[in-house]
Design a protein around this motif. Structure first.
Motif, PDB file in Angstrom:
ATOM      1  N   TYR A 148       1.388  59.364  33.623  1.00 42.97           N
ATOM      2  CA  TYR A 148       1.637  57.839  33.757  1.00 42.97           C
ATOM      3  C   TYR A 148       3.201  58.434  34.665  1.00 42.97           C
ATOM      4  N   THR A 149       3.745  56.767  35.495  1.00 45.12           N
ATOM      5  CA  THR A 149       4.750  56.342  35.864  1.00 45.12           C
ATOM      6  C   THR A 149       5.584  55.498  34.922  1.00 45.12           C
ATOM      7  N   LEU A 150       6.668  55.302  35.107  1.00 48.83           N
ATOM      8  CA  LEU A 150       7.516  53.616  34.533  1.00 48.83           C
ATOM      9  C   LEU A 150       6.738  53.077  33.458  1.00 48.83           C
ATOM     10  N   GLU A 151       6.471  54.125  32.046  1.00 50.15           N
ATOM     11  CA  GLU A 151       6.759  53.709  30.569  1.00 50.15           C
ATOM     12  C   GLU A 151       8.445  53.762  30.263  1.00 50.15           C
ATOM     13  N   GLU A 152       9.157  53.525  30.915  1.00 46.93           N
ATOM     14  CA  GLU A 152      10.286  53.634  29.957  1.00 46.93           C
ATOM     15  C   GLU A 152      10.909  52.402  30.429  1.00 46.93           C
ATOM     16  N   PRO A 153      11.625  51.848  29.196  1.00 50.82           N
ATOM     17  CA  PRO A 153      12.373  50.304  30.120  1.00 50.82           C
ATOM     18  C   PRO A 153      13.386  50.655  31.238  1.00 50.82           C
ATOM     19  N   PRO A 154      13.285  49.466  32.153  1.00 48.73           N
ATOM     20  CA  PRO A 154      13.414  48.487  31.977  1.00 48.73           C
ATOM     21  C   PRO A 154      11.329  48.295  32.040  1.00 48.73           C
ATOM     22  N   PHE A 155      11.137  48.652  32.237  1.00 41.60           N
ATOM     23  CA  PHE A 155       9.404  48.296  32.550  1.00 41.60           C
ATOM     24  C   PHE A 155       8.171  47.883  31.552  1.00 41.60           C
ATOM     25  N   PHE A 156       8.850  48.951  30.373  1.00 43.33           N
ATOM     26  CA  PHE A 156       8.090  48.788  29.136  1.00 43.33           C
ATOM     27  C   PHE A 156       7.256  47.181  28.993  1.00 43.33           C
ATOM     28  N   ARG A 157       6.294  47.233  28.924  1.00 42.02           N
ATOM     29  CA  ARG A 157       5.290  46.396  28.625  1.00 42.02           C
ATOM     30  C   ARG A 157       5.459  44.702  29.845  1.00 42.02           C
ATOM     31  N   THR A 158       5.533  45.726  30.999  1.00 41.94           N
ATOM     32  CA  THR A 158       5.495  44.684  32.194  1.00 41.94           C
ATOM     33  C   THR A 158       4.403  45.071  32.894  1.00 41.94           C
ATOM     34  N   PRO A 159       3.798  44.515  33.622  1.00 43.04           N
ATOM     35  CA  PRO A 159       2.184  44.980  34.573  1.00 43.04           C
ATOM     36  C   PRO A 159       3.205  45.910  35.660  1.00 43.04           C
ATOM     37  N   HIS A 160       4.332  46.430  35.484  1.00 47.31           N
ATOM     38  CA  HIS A 160       4.817  47.765  36.111  1.00 47.31           C
ATOM     39  C   HIS A 160       4.588  49.410  35.852  1.00 47.31           C
ATOM     40  N   MET A 161       4.273  48.819  34.407  1.00 48.49           N
ATOM     41  CA  MET A 161       4.042  50.314  33.881  1.00 48.49           C
ATOM     42  C   MET A 161       3.191  51.166  34.413  1.00 48.49           C
ATOM     43  N   GLY A 162       3.187  52.691  34.853  1.00 46.64           N
ATOM     44  CA  GLY A 162       1.846  53.235  35.480  1.00 46.64           C
ATOM     45  C   GLY A 162       0.484  52.850  34.284  1.00 46.64           C
ATOM     46  N   SER A 163       0.388  52.982  32.835  1.00 45.90           N
ATOM     47  CA  SER A 163      -1.055  51.858  32.523  1.00 45.90           C
ATOM     48  C   SER A 163      -1.245  51.279  32.569  1.00 45.90           C
ATOM     49  N   TYR A 164      -0.616  50.968  32.467  1.00 40.04           N
ATOM     50  CA  TYR A 164      -0.888  48.614  33.501  1.00 40.04           C
ATOM     51  C   TYR A 164      -1.911  49.225  34.283  1.00 40.04           C
ATOM     52  N   VAL A 165      -0.814  49.724  35.660  1.00 40.34           N
ATOM     53  CA  VAL A 165      -1.646  49.494  37.108  1.00 40.34           C
ATOM     54  C   VAL A 165      -3.112  50.700  36.501  1.00 40.34           C
ATOM     55  N   HIS A 166      -2.910  51.862  35.699  1.00 39.48           N
ATOM     56  CA  HIS A 166      -4.451  52.012  35.810  1.00 39.48           C
ATOM     57  C   HIS A 166      -5.360  51.911  34.943  1.00 39.48           C
ATOM     58  N   ALA A 167      -4.893  51.078  34.055  1.00 40.45           N
ATOM     59  CA  ALA A 167      -6.374  50.306  32.635  1.00 40.45           C
ATOM     60  C   ALA A 167      -6.456  49.024  33.561  1.00 40.45           C
ATOM     61  N   ALA A 168      -6.045  48.644  34.147  1.00 35.97           N
ATOM     62  CA  ALA A 168      -5.526  47.197  35.097  1.00 35.97           C
ATOM     63  C   ALA A 168      -7.139  47.477  36.056  1.00 35.97           C
ATOM     64  N   SER A 169      -6.704  48.755  37.175  1.00 35.86           N
ATOM     65  CA  SER A 169      -7.829  49.083  37.871  1.00 35.86           C
ATOM     66  C   SER A 169      -8.996  49.646  37.673  1.00 35.86           C
ATOM     67  N   LEU A 170      -9.412  50.544  36.415  1.00 37.49           N
ATOM     68  CA  LEU A 170     -10.725  50.673  35.306  1.00 37.49           C
ATOM     69  C   LEU A 170     -11.405  49.368  35.228  1.00 37.49           C
ATOM     70  N   ARG A 171     -10.347  48.703  34.622  1.00 39.16           N
ATOM     71  CA  ARG A 171     -11.422  47.086  34.735  1.00 39.16           C
ATOM     72  C   ARG A 171     -11.156  46.279  35.571  1.00 39.16           C
ATOM     73  N   ALA A 172     -11.205  46.355  37.109  1.00 38.83           N
ATOM     74  CA  ALA A 172     -11.078  46.279  37.903  1.00 38.83           C
ATOM     75  C   ALA A 172     -12.633  46.399  39.013  1.00 38.83           C
ATOM     76  N   ALA A 173     -12.421  47.758  38.742  1.00 35.13           N
ATOM     77  CA  ALA A 173     -14.171  48.425  39.017  1.00 35.13           C
ATOM     78  C   ALA A 173     -15.370  48.953  37.783  1.00 35.13           C
ATOM     79  N   GLY A 174     -14.478  47.792  37.024  1.00 32.42           N
ATOM     80  CA  GLY A 174     -15.978  47.920  35.957  1.00 32.42           C
ATOM     81  C   GLY A 174     -16.098  49.492  35.263  1.00 32.42           C
ATOM     82  N   VAL A 175     -15.666  50.024  35.564  1.00 34.62           N
ATOM     83  CA  VAL A 175     -15.678  51.313  34.979  1.00 34.62           C
ATOM     84  C   VAL A 175     -16.139  51.348  33.415  1.00 34.62           C
TER      85      VAL A 175
END
Length: 312
Positions: A148-175
């Motif tokens: 993942y990219t952008l785990e660290e501040p100033p993006f931590f706990r925001t939708p800009h975290m790479g892991s947020y983007v990845h997890a959201a894509s899994l949910r959207a695709a019903g994986v």
């Protein structure tokens, strides 16, 4: 080409084939872990969001090493933040269909520091796990490795975290996802008394005051995956392991990429050396390769592979 050649050479030098059931799993190679960490900690500028060219070079290195390890699918997940493109890197092993397990680690750092433990060790562990998985003739389920990219501040706990983007894509695709494991700081150990600290100091009477273990941390209500993973990891590890379960609001319990999988309803655990509760070089320029314990980092990766192959 030089870095691709390095990945291929290391696979050839240190790879051992797994003969199948009843045989030992391919062991972690600490020289390879060190090679990855040397690359990650000697980039021209620190691998933070202010140096996207450096982050892109790290992403390419991760892709090349996943390819050398034999990942069936390798790809990027680019997304834009403030007009700049950042990217997750993904590689998969095992059957294409069916539920999967996600193993992830962030490759960016906070500020102007080398980030050897935070989170060079997580990325090195991810790439070494890839090499090991690539040597197994069959896998019981799909395993997706994600850097993942952008785990660290100033993006931590925001939708800009790479892991947020990845997890959201899994949910959207019903994986369907069986569970997720975040690799976050796995290489710093201290055998001295009082070297280990806690968000609630009386916990030292339960878990001890020596920073000589790794922990599997998860929140209450994390489901069957978390229980099974923690139990199995502890049973196969050749180093001390503490199982830590707490309310989601406890400081530190969600301080990594697993929090975003919780957000989307996926069970997830954190595998860590406890970060700043032990390593006083957290987010400092002194977070260097020289302070890490390659042997115990290797044991942590060995236990991860054994746990994944133990029927998660």
């Amino acid at each position: 080409m030089k870095r691709l050649f390095l990945c291929l050479v290391l696979v050839g030098m240190f790879g051992r084939a797994w003969a199948g059931p009843g045989s030992s799993l391919p062991p972690t190679d600490t020289a390879r872990l060190r090679q990855h960490l040397q690359f990650l900690t000697t980039t021209p500028q620190p691998r933070n969001y202010q140096h996207p060219v450096v982050l892109d070079s790290v992403a390419r290195y991760i892709q090349r090493c996943l390819r050398a390890a034999g990942a069936q699918e390798i790809g990027e997940q680019p997304y834009a933040v403030n007009g700049q493109t950042y990217r997750n890197v993904l590689g998969s092993f095992g059957p294409a269909n069916g539920p999967r397990i996600i193993i992830g680690a962030h490759y960016d750092v906070c500020g102007e520091q080398p980030g050897a433990d935070d989170n060079g060790t997580g990325v090195a562990a991810l790439l070494e796990l890839a090499r090991q998985l690539g040597q197994l003739p069959t896998l019981p389920f799909r395993i997706d490795l994600v850097a993942y990219t952008l785990e660290e501040p100033p993006f931590f706990r925001t939708p800009h975290m790479g892991s947020y983007v990845h997890a959201a894509s899994l949910r959207a695709a019903g994986v369907p996802v069986r569970g997720m494991v975040a690799l976050e700081m796995l290489g710093y150990f201290d055998d001295r008394r009082h070297s280990q600290h806690y968000p609630f100091e009386p916990l030292k009477f339960i878990y001890g005051s020596r920073g000589n273990y790794v922990t599997v941390a998860q929140k209450f209500g994390n489901g069957r995956f978390g229980r099974r993973f923690a139990r199995h990891y502890r049973s196969v590890a050749a180093l001390p392991v503490k199982r830590f379960k707490a309310p989601a609001w406890l400081s530190g319990i969600d301080f990594s990429d697993h929090l975003n999988y919780w957000h989307f309803g996926y069970p997830a655990v954190l595998l860590t050396d406890t970060a700043f509760y032990r390593n006083r070089s957290y987010h400092e320029t002194t977070d260097t390769l020289a302070r890490l314990d390659m042997r115990r980092l290797g044991l942590a990766v060995d236990a991860l592979l054994a746990t994944l192959m133990g029927g998660q």
